[in-house]
Design an enzyme around this catalytic site. Structure first.
Site, PDB file in Angstrom:
ATOM      1  N   ASP A  41    -111.981  17.315 -25.530  1.00 49.97           N
ATOM      2  CA  ASP A  41    -111.613  18.599 -26.252  1.00 49.97           C
ATOM      3  C   ASP A  41    -111.129  19.601 -25.369  1.00 49.97           C
ATOM      4  O   ASP A  41    -111.746  20.623 -25.385  1.00 49.97           O
ATOM      5  CB  ASP A  41    -112.802  18.889 -26.781  1.00 49.97           C
ATOM      6  CG  ASP A  41    -112.610  19.991 -28.029  1.00 49.97           C
ATOM      7  OD1 ASP A  41    -111.333  20.122 -28.356  1.00 49.97           O
ATOM      8  OD2 ASP A  41    -113.594  20.575 -28.730  1.00 49.97           O
ATOM      9  N   GLY A  74    -126.642  26.180 -36.402  1.00 51.16           N
ATOM     10  CA  GLY A  74    -127.442  26.904 -35.922  1.00 51.16           C
ATOM     11  C   GLY A  74    -126.858  28.314 -35.577  1.00 51.16           C
ATOM     12  O   GLY A  74    -125.786  28.629 -35.923  1.00 51.16           O
ATOM     13  N   THR A  75    -127.496  28.997 -34.492  1.00 50.51           N
ATOM     14  CA  THR A  75    -126.882  30.325 -34.296  1.00 50.51           C
ATOM     15  C   THR A  75    -126.963  30.696 -32.699  1.00 50.51           C
ATOM     16  O   THR A  75    -127.883  29.926 -31.911  1.00 50.51           O
ATOM     17  CB  THR A  75    -128.002  31.262 -34.816  1.00 50.51           C
ATOM     18  OG1 THR A  75    -128.021  31.178 -36.267  1.00 50.51           O
ATOM     19  CG2 THR A  75    -127.359  32.804 -34.425  1.00 50.51           C
TER      20      THR A  75
END
Length: 1257
Positions: free
Chosen positions: A847, A734-735
């Protein structure tokens, strides 16, 4: 006699077959220093045991041997397994010149392998004073070949005539590893001993002759070997040799240290089963051998039990049973189900400590056919023991042994009731195996009894040991038993003395064998005591002929035994009546014949086995049963003259009655069924109404988990409320757009980041982005990035707060020359607080890195990127990943190797993140491939100490990198440590030429790019909009401009105790500024802004000195004590160009106060995050990695746009490497679009920092 003498186990009891290595093996004894049971037969006992014997599987005990006795039968003995005892003898020499080794598996007095005691003349003093008389006693040992004692010491005492015992170098005889080797030698002697022969070079000898020189095989070795044949280095024996050798090979040994396998010394015997590596099967080894003592044999000797592990034993191990094959071999076989109950005798299990058979234990043998153990009858058996309450054993109680057929041990009888003239209670005893021997020598002992005959008419075998029958004054029939037929090896014999003479008294009294006994062999008088019959045997009695032609019942002959015919056989006068014992083996039938069998009557209504159909037959004229024409199955009452069922004619009355009864029963059944159905319906209706009225039942049973409910709020946004300004970055899924959120009905603009999935994205990606939204929506900490809402269009859109300063990694790299120690340590405190909050809500981040920490302001950072985060359930302590790409260089070793993620693995990542900050954005393990990281960590290598770090800070990093996760500090401990350091930053972080003056506002390229965009002015911070503070909005000076004037104000708040501080950055035009210490009514927001919100304003006004008064709550001297609410955070020394930032003391927010206006619902403080209910366990119970979606859209907050890039509505994917998020590579390649063609950074698949767990490292 002592109990130990009666209950000792004989060590090993059989003779090896002559074909096995040509070695004769014999048993030993276990009498110690006790007087022999029969002194008259003692020497004969020794002769029978050791004649021709080479290996003694037990103890060699030579005691009470007279002076004139010949011991030449000992000259072949070469090896003794137990100990050797020479005591109370009068002989001058013991001919053991071939004895080489004493193994010492049993020890005399638990210490000595060789004991020579009191071998003297009883009249030693008289002999010494009588001229010409030489005293008797042992004079020389003459053990010239003895070169090895593996275990135990030497005891020599009380031998006045013995010489040369002190001339033996005992150190050479003992094995080097013989830890128990005491030497107690008495050299007091009554005669002068000549010296060793001149041929004895070392002056060590066993006797006077040159042949008696001691052979040294141990102390002369020059190369450190255990045994050798000479003094040269090449004279060493093989390591498996004992007692010396003739060469260097293991086939040149004089004796074997462990096992002798066909003349070759081995450490183990060849296994019976070998493993075939080609077929992966266990196969029978044709070269396998059984272990018997120190030898390897192909089959176990007779009377021994072979086991599955390849040993010859006397007693089967637990959960095994004895099995005798057809060829007579015996073995231990594992029970397929619980082993059957067996009868134990003396010396076994619960009777191990019993002295004899008494009235207290005799009933345990009732009904036993085989006794595992021994039987002993002593005087106390029949006298009783009043002290222990044991009554005398009565003669009738001995009848329990009438069913006994086998004894595995021995039978010892030294007392017997006077009313019993024989041992007929053992009339069915067939075998005495002798695996346990009395005194280690006797399997049958009868002494001092008043019996007249033996009465053991069924005894056919004495498996091992000698038979001793002596001092039975009335006993006859001792010599009428063929004892040789009972023995199983040539070392067995009968020893007898002191019994009634056979030739005169027994014969004259008529105590002789019956004439029907074959060869005059019998156990007593009468035809029932014969060993074998001269003619025929009927039952237990010998007879002259069988009743084949006359007499009743008629018999047939089988193997000289008279067996009765079947009762239905018709006796014949001139021929045999039958040919066997069955009904179909008759020559003629006495009554009737059915098929081939004789029967008393023909079957009439008889049902055969497993059949419900009766059979009807009648006899014909010849007496043969014929089937009836009518085979009646029920109600067979009327029979004809032959006994067959008569034909039944049905009556009309019977039919009518049966019909009427059947109809009535049917009607009654219909009525009953109808009533039951009606009542059932009424009950169902009644229960339904009760449930509807009361509703007290639960659909599912309650299983409370104890977890707090997750009351986080999820805001659903409409697409019309969002306005996309420019593209921040694009990825495979996606963006990410920079945008503005304009809530419906409000004149407010809020800067946001919008993450939009591609049109062709799989449903899995939509699910995963919703899972990430679930995680972000549930967090509520000033140090954790917050989710603003989601837009549920055809492609899900995630709306988060826009962070103007980008990620912390880029920030420290860009401003490394202007960052101070206080900045770095404050960031460490805030990251630790954010992670401590995540630990409290059971969220494992997985993370954590500097790239995933966003900078809201230079003094305020937030943890973001929950694409890999995992929520732990209430009963979980760790998470196991199934696959996906992960940042290897930031991960703990257990996470790399075992895919195990916990809060303590996040501590490791925190240590690496601190290292990144202290090195101003350096790459960890730069230049080292990710696949080499696990080996590097296991070898103990860690990241080096940054130049600006003191040892205090570096040691905290090292503690975070401990292999044992439990040894790593907790996040709350890290908060405490870094808070302490933040109070005195320059003491712990040393930066050269650090500017101590006021720091200037730090700007960034990303920040400037945001300010340059259109429509980004007059914006309201997202958190200020969601959680308005009392006094935040200044009064509108003019009605026309009041809607926008307040948006230029920014504030910061911190929670201290129960209150909240607010600091206006611009003075109000209508009055004095609000006191910064005044409590805010907006406190208690779920998402609490604890920073100095820099905002995206067009300019900031300087604070007046009066406005700086809140800053004075912090001491300018960091060494001074601070108030507890500061939580270790130190504000900048000069803050006029920046708003103040104050850390909050607790991560969890306080309950919200009642605001003046309506607020959106918020989650209560301390709410516990829950795992999504849609998660289903995968293989092995591990939750599948539903958050594995990783791409640029996972982390929109810290993506740094390229300067000078245009912002079309849908630009081509020209973006910075940060937008593509190089640290991730998705697991499912089929769901990814093609990579951008103009990507300038390192491709994601080649990123060395992230590596898939599904690929072996």
């Amino acid at each position: 006699m002592e109990l130990a003498a009666w209950c000792r186990w004989g060590f090993l009891l059989a003779l090896l077959p002559p074909g096995i290595a040509g070695t004769q093996v014999c048993t030993g004894t276990d009498m110690k220093l006790r007087l022999p049971a029969s002194p008259e037969t003692h020497l004969d006992m020794l002769r029978h045991l050791y004649q021709g014997c080479q290996v003694v599987q037990g103890n060699l005990e030579l005691t009470y041997v007279p002076a004139n006795a010949s011991l030449s039968f000992l000259q072949d003995i070469q090896e003794v397994q137990g100990y050797m005892l020479i005591a109370h003898n009068q002989v001058k020499r013991v001919p053991l010149q071939r004895l080489r080794i004493v193994r010492g598996t049993q020890l005399f007095e638990d210490k000595y392998a060789l004991a020579v005691l009191d071998n003297r003349d009883p009249q030693d003093n008289v002999a010494a004073s009588t001229p010409g008389r030489t005293p008797e006693g042992l004079r020389e040992l003459q053990l010239r070949s003895l070169t090895e004692i593996l275990k135990g010491g030497v005891l020599i005492r009380g031998n006045p005539q013995l010489c040369y015992q002190d001339m033996v170098l005992w150190k050479d005889v003992f094995r080097k590893n013989n830890q128990l080797a005491p030497v107690d030698i008495d050299t007091n002697r009554s005669r002068a001993c000549p010296p060793c022969a001149p041929a004895c070079k070392d002056n060590h000898c066993w006797g006077e002759s040159p042949e008696d020189c001691q052979i040294l095989t141990g102390t002369i070795c020059t190369s450190g070997c255990a045994r050798c044949k000479g003094r040269l280095p090449t004279d060493c024996c093989h390591e498996q040799c004992a007692a010396g050798c003739t060469g260097p090979k293991h086939s040149d040994c004089l004796a074997c240290l462990h096992f002798n396998h066909s003349g070759i010394c081995e450490l183990h015997c060849p296994a019976l089963v070998t493993y075939n590596t080609d077929t992966f099967e266990s196969m029978h080894n044709p070269e396998g051998r059984y272990t018997f003592g120190a030898s390897c044999v192909t089959t176990c000797p007779y009377n021994y039990l072979s086991t599955e592990v390849g040993s010859c034993t006397l007693v089967c191990p637990p959960n095994n049973q004895e099995v005798t094959a057809e060829d007579g071999t015996q073995r231990c076989e594992k029970c397929s189900k619980p082993c059957a109950r067996v009868c134990y005798g003396l010396g076994m299990e619960h009777l191990r400590g019993a002295r004899a058979i008494t009235s207290d234990n005799v009933q345990e043998f009732d009904g036993c056919k085989k006794i595992f153990g021994s039987l002993a009858f002593l005087p106390e058996s029949f006298d009783g023991d009043p002290s222990s309450g044991i009554a005398p054993l009565r003669p009738e109680q001995l009848q329990v042994f009438e069913t006994l057929e086998e004894i595995t041990g021995y039978l010892y009888i030294s007392a017997w009731p006077d009313s019993l003239r024989d041992l007929s209670v053992f009339q069915n005893l067939r075998i005495i195996r002798g695996r346990i021997l009395h005194d280690g020598a006797y399997s049958l002992t009868l002494q001092g009894l008043g019996i007249h005959s033996l009465g053991l008419r069924s005894l056919r075998e004495l498996g091992s040991g000698l038979a001793l029958i002596h001092r039975n004054a009335h006993l006859c029939f001792v010599h009428t038993v063929p004892w040789d037929q009972l023995f199983r090896n040539p070392h067995q014999a009968l020893l007898h003395s002191g019994n009634r003479p056979e030739e005169d008294l027994c014969v004259s009294s008529g105590l002789v064998c019956n004439s029907l006994c074959a060869h005059g062999h019998c156990w007593g008088p009468g035809p029932t005591q014969c060993v074998n019959c001269s003619h025929f045997l009927r039952g237990q009695e010998c007879v002259e002929e069988c009743r084949v032609w006359k007499g009743l019942p008629r018999e047939y002959v089988s193997d000289k035994r008279c067996l009765p015919c079947h009762p239905e056989c018709q006796p014949q006068n001139s021929s045999e009546t039958c040919f066997g014992s069955e009904a179909d083996q008759c020559a003629a039938c006495a009554h009737y014949k059915d098929s081939s069998s004789c029967v008393a009557r023909c079957p009439s209504g008889v049902k055969p086995d497993l059949s419900y159909m009766p059979i009807w037959k009648y006899p014909d004229e010849e007496g043969i049963c014929q089937p009836c024409p009518i085979n009646c199955t029920h109600s067979c009452v009327d029979l004809d003259e032959r006994g067959c069922p008569a034909e039944q004619r049905a009556s009309p009355v019977t039919f009518i009655i049966a019909t009427v009864v059947g109809v009535l029963l049917f009607l009654i059944l219909v009525v009953v069924v109808g009533i039951l159905i009606k009542r059932r319906r009424q009950k169902i209706r009644k229960y339904t109404m009760r449930r509807l009225l009361q509703e007290t039942e639960l659909v599912e049973p309650l299983t409370p988990s104890g977890a707090m409910p997750n009351q986080a709020q999820m805001r659903i946004l409409k697409e019309t409320e969002l306005r996309k300004v420019k593209v921040l970055g694009s990825g495979a899924f996606g963006t990410v757009y920079k945008g503005i959120w304009i809530p419906d009905g409000e004149n407010v603009k809020i800067p946001v980041a919008i993450k939009v999935l591609r049109e062709n994205t799989s449903p899995k990606a939509n699910k995963e982005i919703l899972d990430e939204a679930y995680v972000m929506a549930g967090v509520g900490s000033p140090y954790v990035s917050r989710l603003l809402g989601i837009c549920l269009t055809s492609t899900v859109q995630l709306v988060t707060q826009l962070m103007p300063y980008g990620c912390l990694l880029d920030h420290v790299r860009e401003h490394r020359g202007r960052l101070g120690s206080q900045d770095l340590l404050n960031w460490c405190v805030q990251i630790a607080k954010g992670m401590s909050y995540l630990e409290d809500v059971r969220l494992v981040h997985r993370d954590l890195a500097a790239r995933n920490v966003l900078v809201k302001s230079p003094n305020h950072v937030k943890i973001t990127d929950f694409g890999l985060a995992r929520l732990l359930d209430i009963d979980e302590t760790e998470y196991h990943a199934d696959g996906g790409k992960v940042p290897i260089k930031w991960m703990a070793l257990e996470s790399i190797l075992r895919r195990r993620f916990t809060h303590q693995s996040d501590v490791w990542s925190y240590g690496v993140t601190v290292w990144e900050l202290m090195t101003f954005g350096a790459k960890p393990y730069d230049g080292i491939p990710a696949r080499e990281i696990p080996d590097l960590l296991e070898k103990g290598e860690r990241l080096p100490q940054p130049p600006i770090c003191t040892i205090d800070v570096y040691m905290i990093m090292v503690k975070c990198w401990m292999i044992d996760s439990e040894c790593r500090p907790r996040f709350r401990e890290l908060v405490s440590e870094f808070s302490r350091m933040a109070r005195d930053p320059q003491r712990f972080v040393v930066i050269q030429n650090e500017d101590l003056g006021p720091s200037s506002p730090m700007d960034s390229t990303f920040y400037r790019s945001l300010l340059e965009d259109d429509d980004m002015g007059d914006l309201v911070d997202a958190e200020e909009y969601l959680v308005p503070q009392q006094g935040f909005f200044s009064p509108d000076p003019t009605p026309g401009t009041g809607s926008t004037a307040h948006r230029r104000h920014r504030s910061s708040s911190t929670r201290s105790g129960g209150g909240e501080l607010t600091l206006g950055l611009e003075p109000s035009e209508e009055g004095p500024p609000r006191s910064p210490l005044a409590p805010s009514e907006g406190a208690g927001s779920d998402v609490f802004d604890g920073d100095l919100a820099m905002g995206v304003t067009k300019g900031l006004q300087s604070l007046s000195p009066h406005d700086l008064s809140p800053l004075q709550r912090y001491s300018e001297d960091p060494t001074l004590p601070l108030p507890p609410e500061t939580d270790g955070y130190v504000a900048p020394l000069a803050c006029s160009p920046q708003p103040e930032y104050v850390n909050q003391s607790e991560v969890q927010p306080q309950p919200p106060l009642t605001p003046e206006g309506p607020l959106p619902p918020v989650r209560p403080a301390g709410a516990t995050l829950e795992r999504p209910k849609t998660l289903s366990p995968g293989k092995n119970g591990v939750v599948k990695d539903v958050f594995a979606f990783g791409g640029a859209v996972e982390n929109p907050e810290y993506l740094v746009p390229r300067e000078g890039t245009a912002s079309p509505p849908h630009p081509s994917p020209a973006f910075s490497p940060a937008f593509d998020n190089l640290y991730y590579w998705d697991q499912n390649s089929s769901e990814q679009g093609p990579p951008p063609s103009n990507f300038e950074g390192t491709p994601t698949a080649e990123n060395p920092e992230y590596l898939g767990l599904d690929v072996p490292v």
